[in-house]
Scaffold this motif. Structure first.
Motif, PDB file in Angstrom:
ATOM      1  N   LEU A  16     -89.692  24.360 -17.005  1.00  0.00           N
ATOM      2  CA  LEU A  16     -88.918  24.815 -17.537  1.00  0.00           C
ATOM      3  C   LEU A  16     -86.961  24.436 -16.887  1.00  0.00           C
ATOM      4  CD1 LEU A  16     -90.716  28.122 -15.777  1.00  0.00           C
ATOM      5  CD2 LEU A  16     -89.533  27.614 -17.996  1.00  0.00           C
ATOM      6  N   ALA A  17     -87.215  23.494 -16.127  1.00  0.00           N
ATOM      7  CA  ALA A  17     -86.035  22.463 -15.905  1.00  0.00           C
ATOM      8  C   ALA A  17     -85.552  21.435 -16.761  1.00  0.00           C
ATOM      9  CB  ALA A  17     -86.750  21.279 -14.445  1.00  0.00           C
ATOM     10  N   ALA A  20     -83.701  23.662 -19.562  1.00  0.00           N
ATOM     11  CA  ALA A  20     -82.557  24.051 -18.696  1.00  0.00           C
ATOM     12  C   ALA A  20     -81.508  23.040 -19.163  1.00  0.00           C
ATOM     13  CB  ALA A  20     -82.469  24.585 -17.585  1.00  0.00           C
ATOM     14  N   LYS A  23     -80.699  23.089 -23.055  1.00  0.00           N
ATOM     15  CA  LYS A  23     -79.382  23.947 -22.633  1.00  0.00           C
ATOM     16  C   LYS A  23     -77.862  23.759 -22.203  1.00  0.00           C
ATOM     17  CE  LYS A  23     -82.877  28.182 -22.768  1.00  0.00           C
ATOM     18  NZ  LYS A  23     -83.233  29.409 -22.801  1.00  0.00           N
ATOM     19  N   ALA A  24     -78.183  22.871 -20.940  1.00  0.00           N
ATOM     20  CA  ALA A  24     -77.169  22.854 -20.537  1.00  0.00           C
ATOM     21  C   ALA A  24     -76.062  21.320 -21.218  1.00  0.00           C
ATOM     22  CB  ALA A  24     -76.913  21.893 -19.250  1.00  0.00           C
ATOM     23  N   HIS A  27     -74.997  23.672 -24.145  1.00  0.00           N
ATOM     24  CA  HIS A  27     -73.422  24.014 -24.098  1.00  0.00           C
ATOM     25  C   HIS A  27     -72.410  22.298 -23.805  1.00  0.00           C
ATOM     26  CE1 HIS A  27     -70.874  26.348 -22.528  1.00  0.00           C
ATOM     27  NE2 HIS A  27     -70.434  25.649 -20.645  1.00  0.00           N
TER      28      HIS A  27
END
Length: 87
Positions: A16-17, A20, A23-24, A27
């Motif tokens: 999950l890290a 994330a 995803k960052a 972005h």
């Protein structure tokens, strides 16, 4: 072993890290593209303004006979001065 028995336990914290972080990164990439597009828009506007100013300046120079008094533009007195001939 029964049908509903747990075969293994997986700690998803690290996965999950990583998700994330990915995803960052996506972005940040989107922000980079947006910044680049904004920079292109700024440069295009600067180019248009520069072209407009250049066109206005050329029109003004043409209107005023290239900044020379009437009748003494670049196609007149310049050649005589360079060749020493009057004309």
């Amino acid at each position: 072993m029964s049908k509903d028995a747990v075969l293994a336990r997986i700690d998803t914290t690290e996965i999950l890290a990583q998700l994330a972080a990915a995803k960052a990164g996506v972005h940040r990439s989107h922000q980079g593209v947006a910044n680049a597009e904004a920079n292109v828009a700024v440069r295009e506007a600067e180019l248009k303004l520069s072209d407009d100013v250049e066109l206005k300046r050329a029109a003004e120079l043409t209107r005023t006979n290239y900044g020379h008094p009437s009748g003494t533009g670049p196609s007149h007195g310049t050649e005589r001065h360079l060749t020493g001939q009057s004309g």
